[in-house]
Design an enzyme around this catalytic site. Sequence first.
Site, PDB file in Angstrom:
ATOM      1  N   PRO A   1       0.841  -1.200   0.000  1.00  0.00           N
ATOM      2  CA  PRO A   1       0.000   0.000   0.000  1.00  0.00           C
ATOM      3  C   PRO A   1       0.879   1.253   0.000  1.00  0.00           C
ATOM      4  O   PRO A   1       1.640   1.488   0.935  1.00  0.00           O
ATOM      5  CB  PRO A   1      -0.805  -0.128   1.294  1.00  0.00           C
ATOM      6  CG  PRO A   1      -0.002  -1.043   2.164  1.00  0.00           C
ATOM      7  CD  PRO A   1       0.726  -1.968   1.244  1.00  0.00           C
TER       8      PRO A   1
ATOM      9  N   CYS B   1       0.929   5.372  -0.372  1.00  0.00           N
ATOM     10  CA  CYS B   1       0.141   6.598  -0.367  1.00  0.00           C
ATOM     11  C   CYS B   1       0.380   7.389  -1.647  1.00  0.00           C
ATOM     12  O   CYS B   1       1.519   7.568  -2.076  1.00  0.00           O
ATOM     13  CB  CYS B   1       0.505   7.451   0.844  1.00  0.00           C
ATOM     14  SG  CYS B   1      -0.052   6.761   2.417  1.00  0.00           S
TER      15      CYS B   1
ATOM     16  N   ALA C   1      -3.030   3.337   2.349  1.00  0.00           N
ATOM     17  CA  ALA C   1      -3.622   3.639   3.649  1.00  0.00           C
ATOM     18  C   ALA C   1      -4.816   4.564   3.453  1.00  0.00           C
ATOM     19  O   ALA C   1      -4.696   5.662   2.913  1.00  0.00           O
ATOM     20  CB  ALA C   1      -2.584   4.295   4.560  1.00  0.00           C
TER      21      ALA C   1
ATOM     22  N   GLN D   1      -5.852  -1.177   2.792  1.00  0.00           N
ATOM     23  CA  GLN D   1      -5.301  -0.931   4.123  1.00  0.00           C
ATOM     24  C   GLN D   1      -6.085   0.209   4.764  1.00  0.00           C
ATOM     25  O   GLN D   1      -6.205   1.292   4.193  1.00  0.00           O
ATOM     26  CB  GLN D   1      -3.820  -0.550   4.019  1.00  0.00           C
ATOM     27  CG  GLN D   1      -3.137  -0.367   5.370  1.00  0.00           C
ATOM     28  CD  GLN D   1      -1.714   0.156   5.227  1.00  0.00           C
ATOM     29  OE1 GLN D   1      -1.508   1.319   4.867  1.00  0.00           O
ATOM     30  NE2 GLN D   1      -0.739  -0.689   5.499  1.00  0.00           N
TER      31      GLN D   1
ATOM     32  N   GLY E   1       7.177  -1.864  -2.414  1.00  0.00           N
ATOM     33  CA  GLY E   1       6.593  -0.547  -2.633  1.00  0.00           C
ATOM     34  C   GLY E   1       7.377   0.269  -3.628  1.00  0.00           C
ATOM     35  O   GLY E   1       6.971   0.455  -4.772  1.00  0.00           O
ATOM     36  N   ARG E   2       8.537   0.767  -3.194  1.00  0.00           N
ATOM     37  CA  ARG E   2       9.348   1.619  -4.068  1.00  0.00           C
ATOM     38  C   ARG E   2       9.733   0.913  -5.368  1.00  0.00           C
ATOM     39  O   ARG E   2       9.824   1.532  -6.418  1.00  0.00           O
ATOM     40  CB  ARG E   2      10.599   2.085  -3.319  1.00  0.00           C
ATOM     41  CG  ARG E   2      10.310   3.095  -2.216  1.00  0.00           C
ATOM     42  CD  ARG E   2      11.572   3.417  -1.421  1.00  0.00           C
ATOM     43  NE  ARG E   2      11.352   4.453  -0.445  1.00  0.00           N
ATOM     44  CZ  ARG E   2      10.872   4.257   0.784  1.00  0.00           C
ATOM     45  NH1 ARG E   2      10.538   3.026   1.151  1.00  0.00           N
ATOM     46  NH2 ARG E   2      10.706   5.261   1.625  1.00  0.00           N
TER      47      ARG E   2
ATOM     48  N   TYR F   1       1.706   5.883  13.364  1.00  0.00           N
ATOM     49  CA  TYR F   1       0.338   6.379  13.254  1.00  0.00           C
ATOM     50  C   TYR F   1      -0.454   5.950  14.489  1.00  0.00           C
ATOM     51  O   TYR F   1       0.104   5.390  15.430  1.00  0.00           O
ATOM     52  CB  TYR F   1      -0.272   5.908  11.937  1.00  0.00           C
ATOM     53  CG  TYR F   1       0.477   6.452  10.737  1.00  0.00           C
ATOM     54  CD1 TYR F   1       0.715   7.827  10.606  1.00  0.00           C
ATOM     55  CD2 TYR F   1       0.989   5.621   9.750  1.00  0.00           C
ATOM     56  CE1 TYR F   1       1.422   8.343   9.537  1.00  0.00           C
ATOM     57  CE2 TYR F   1       1.698   6.130   8.666  1.00  0.00           C
ATOM     58  CZ  TYR F   1       1.915   7.490   8.575  1.00  0.00           C
ATOM     59  OH  TYR F   1       2.627   7.996   7.513  1.00  0.00           O
TER      60      TYR F   1
END
Length: 364
Positions: free
Chosen positions: A24, A26, A58, A101, A323-324, A183
């Site tokens: 996930p 953003c 997210a 997510q 992700g990246r 978070y």
Amino acid sequence: MTATLFSPYRLAETELANRIVVAPMCQYSAAEGVAGDWHSLHWGQMALSRAGLLMVEATGVSPEARITLGCLGLWNDAQEAAIAERLSRTRAVSDLVIGIQLGHAGRKGSTLKPWEGAGHVGAEQGGWEVPAPSALPFADGWPTPRAMIEAEIADVVDDFAASARRAVRLGFQVIEIHAAHGYLLSSFLSPLANRREDGWGGTLENRMRLPLTVFEAVRAVVPEAIPVGVRFNSTDWTQDGITPDEAVGFARALRARGCDFVDISSGGNTITKIPVGPGYQIATADRIRREIGISTMAVGMIRAPLHAEAIIATKQADLVAIGRGFLNNPRWPWHAAEELGVDLVVAPQYQYGATTVYRPTRGR
């Protein structure tokens, strides 16, 4: 060649074609939490990757759950309708499993989008007062959050459950609760952020109470066939933070409550030096998998196909989230298949752009 990275895997009643997960990520591209054209493009290209699972970024469970004003939300009908429309377009061209997510930013919310610079968005710009377990700012220069009262804690639990119901209606096949990176749920878990002296703080049992209560509330409204998992920290990378032993204890408590998988991350509860490198968070994922016997996802600078294959082949984790690597190369699994000698079936419209291994089987 058979590569374990491309072997199928089952989470509850959801069958994944392989062990590769689009993490996930953003996008900070929603308006009032509503998905737009960017999401259609982003989800579409990721869905053509032939990963086993695509996780939507997210997604805030309330207005103040967002990290930025551009973050995706799932607390009202307009947001649900926008996601439904864009999911339908994605599913029309791909049968890849799609999950979501759900998260709450807590004291790290109401910030600028990353490309706008560092800093916070004030009320005059549409920002909000951020909540937290204790009135402790994340770092120097950050606003002091509002220490949450019992009624607010109950509202957060209800918000997660309400968003989970919407996620089920939307047909998401996997749901993950975000309890990492400092978070809200992560800050309750960490003694760096949680200094409460009531039943929500102090001992690990008390610090786990909100994340576990949220999990139970979500699990109660999600059919058993749909896997529900949790991303959480294995360490805060600093003295007096959450420890790997505590992370193992949290994983054990989750499994006892019917958690289907855990996604092991780290950091974000304070500013500190993190020894970032390929697979730097795998050790605790490996330990949790061995000691708890729960499906485990590894994440963190996993870029090389041979590295991802080794993680699965040596049973350090059951899934790898990237992700990246996907931001850099939305066709990451295509090239991993080529490197590992796996014949991967891709969209026929793109077969003639493929190279050696996943070439089309017919000529013109």
